[in-house]
Design a protein around this motif. Structure first.
Motif, mmCIF file in Angstrom:
data_model
loop_
_atom_site.group_PDB
_atom_site.id
_atom_site.type_symbol
_atom_site.label_atom_id
_atom_site.label_comp_id
_atom_site.label_asym_id
_atom_site.label_seq_id
_atom_site.Cartn_x
_atom_site.Cartn_y
_atom_site.Cartn_z
ATOM 1 N N LEU A 180 -0.216 -1.962 -3.341
ATOM 2 C CA LEU A 180 0.687 -0.850 -3.611
ATOM 3 C C LEU A 180 -0.175 0.397 -3.791
ATOM 4 O O LEU A 180 -0.908 0.515 -4.776
ATOM 5 C CB LEU A 180 1.534 -1.114 -4.858
ATOM 6 N N GLY A 215 2.964 4.562 -2.318
ATOM 7 C CA GLY A 215 3.351 4.732 -3.716
ATOM 8 C C GLY A 215 3.024 6.103 -4.239
ATOM 9 O O GLY A 215 2.365 6.905 -3.570
ATOM 10 N N ALA A 222 7.132 1.591 -7.526
ATOM 11 C CA ALA A 222 6.402 0.322 -7.446
ATOM 12 C C ALA A 222 7.350 -0.867 -7.588
ATOM 13 O O ALA A 222 7.177 -1.886 -6.904
ATOM 14 C CB ALA A 222 5.335 0.275 -8.530
ATOM 15 N N MET A 226 7.564 -3.675 -4.718
ATOM 16 C CA MET A 226 7.255 -5.077 -4.996
ATOM 17 C C MET A 226 8.402 -5.976 -4.548
ATOM 18 O O MET A 226 8.183 -7.066 -3.999
ATOM 19 C CB MET A 226 6.974 -5.254 -6.487
ATOM 20 N N CYS A 241 -2.639 -3.017 -7.395
ATOM 21 C CA CYS A 241 -1.892 -1.766 -7.556
ATOM 22 C C CYS A 241 -2.845 -0.619 -7.882
ATOM 23 O O CYS A 241 -3.812 -0.801 -8.623
ATOM 24 C CB CYS A 241 -0.857 -1.907 -8.669
ATOM 25 N N THR A 246 1.895 1.642 -11.824
ATOM 26 C CA THR A 246 2.346 0.973 -10.605
ATOM 27 C C THR A 246 2.384 -0.539 -10.822
ATOM 28 O O THR A 246 3.337 -1.215 -10.416
ATOM 29 C CB THR A 246 1.412 1.310 -9.432
ATOM 30 N N ALA A 247 1.359 -1.078 -11.464
ATOM 31 C CA ALA A 247 1.301 -2.522 -11.702
ATOM 32 C C ALA A 247 2.423 -2.983 -12.627
ATOM 33 O O ALA A 247 3.018 -4.050 -12.411
ATOM 34 C CB ALA A 247 -0.059 -2.891 -12.303
ATOM 35 N N ALA A 250 5.411 -3.212 -10.633
ATOM 36 C CA ALA A 250 5.343 -4.399 -9.774
ATOM 37 C C ALA A 250 5.734 -5.659 -10.548
ATOM 38 O O ALA A 250 6.462 -6.518 -10.038
ATOM 39 C CB ALA A 250 3.935 -4.538 -9.200
ATOM 40 N N VAL A 267 -0.813 -10.083 -10.296
ATOM 41 C CA VAL A 267 -0.743 -8.616 -10.262
ATOM 42 C C VAL A 267 -1.979 -8.054 -10.964
ATOM 43 O O VAL A 267 -2.303 -8.453 -12.081
ATOM 44 C CB VAL A 267 0.529 -8.089 -10.952
ATOM 45 N N GLY A 269 -3.870 -4.263 -11.923
ATOM 46 C CA GLY A 269 -3.696 -2.813 -12.013
ATOM 47 C C GLY A 269 -5.024 -2.069 -12.028
ATOM 48 O O GLY A 269 -6.071 -2.623 -11.676
#
Length: 333
Positions: A180, A215, A222, A226, A241, A246-247, A250, A267, A269
């Protein structure tokens, strides 16, 4: 009335040293600065800002230009900047780089209302930065940098951070890895992506175009991205991400589909904001030393205010992988 002479006697220093602390001079050691500030607090000394400005021809104020203040990264960064400025006897004024208040930064530069500017977000189109550089004003870029611009810059090694994430995921056995992205106007996003892409290619797992989504460093974008990735016939088993917000988006996107993190998808970040360590997320992330970077940037700006003839300097801090529950604590090595 308590005077600076009283503070000097209480701290066991000269009045000139007290003056240098009030001016934010870099020629005072951290230990002496803390002793003087402690003596000021103990004595109840409150310097007259207007008188000091007339005497020193300095405003005693630093302008800080920020981006999206709703991104948890920026309040954390600004707290560190504010603490360091307070230790240096400086005040802080904020402007939003993406809003109409940007004009205020321009006026502050022209009118001498600030002694220097700290940009925590910047693009080549930034008018305050352009004018500040044209006027040879004290400027430091913090967090985001522009490689070809000749001014002081403090950043983290974002390319190396992207490489850390790529190596970690590949060594853990992942083959379908999603990404992302961040806004392509942000140097941080571009550098993290470059390190991530290059390393995946070097390790024989090039990033598949269908597993990449654009993104803007926001949670909602995000989350939607996702959901798109996980809805594919062959979804990724891990997603990197471009930043922590963003994470977090997600993770929420996965949860909304009943997809488990990390059992079904990992995931990762970037930034290591305070929320990343919250038990609800337990986010594995690439840490950049926010507090150390802020302290360095403030010190460099104060040195620049005192001597505008210094050559342009750049400081790059290393990145560090922090493993938490969102990737099942698999060893990185």
């Amino acid at each position: 009335m308590v005077t600076s002479q009283d503070v000097a006697r209480l701290a066991g220093v000269s009045q000139a040293t007290v003056s240098r602390v009030l001016q934010g001079s870099a020629r005072v050691s951290p230990e002496t600065r803390e002793r003087v500030l402690s003596a000021m607090k103990q004595a109840g000394y409150h310097p007259n800002a207007a008188a000091r400005a007339m005497r020193t021809r300095r405003a005693g104020t630093i302008g800080v230009v920020v981006a999206d203040i709703t991104n948890p990264f920026y309040p954390q960064l600004l707290e560190a900047v504010s603490d360091e400025l307070g230790r240096a006897g400086q005040r802080m004024t904020l402007w939003n780089a993406t809003g109409p208040s940007e004009a205020g930064a321009l006026e502050a530069i022209r009118e001498g209302a600030v002694d220097g500017l700290l940009f925590t977000t910047v693009t080549e189109m930034s008018k305050p930065l352009e004018e500040a550089l044209q006027r040879n004003e004290p400027v430091v870029l913090l967090h985001r940098g522009l490689g070809h611009i000749g001014c002081d810059q403090v950043t983290a090694d974002n390319v190396a951070g992207g490489r850390l994430a790529a190596r970690y995921l590949v060594r853990a056995g992942h083959e379908r890895i999603g990404f992302l992205r961040g806004p392509q106007s942000a140097s941080t996003a571009l550098h993290r992506e470059r390190g991530f892409r290059e390393t995946l290619g070097e390790l024989g797992h090039p990033l598949a175009p269908e597993l990449v989504r654009p993104g803007d460093f926001s949670h909602d974008t995000a989350r939607a991205a996702m959901r798109e990735l996980l809805g594919r016939p062959q979804p990724p088993s891990a997603v990197f991400c471009a930043n922590d917000l963003t994470a977090l988006g997600a993770v929420d996107g996965a949860i909304s589909l009943g997809v488990r993190v990390p059992e079904d998808v990992w995931v990762v970040g970037y930034d290591d904001i305070a929320m990343a360590a919250w038990e609800a997320y337990g986010l594995t992330t690439v840490r950049q030393p926010i507090t150390d970077m802020a302290r360095m940037a403030v010190r460099m700006l104060i040195e620049r205010i005192e001597d505008r003839t210094l050559p342009a300097r750049r400081r790059e801090f290393p990145a560090e992988l922090v493993i938490r529950r969102s990737t099942a604590h698999t060893p990185a090595s």
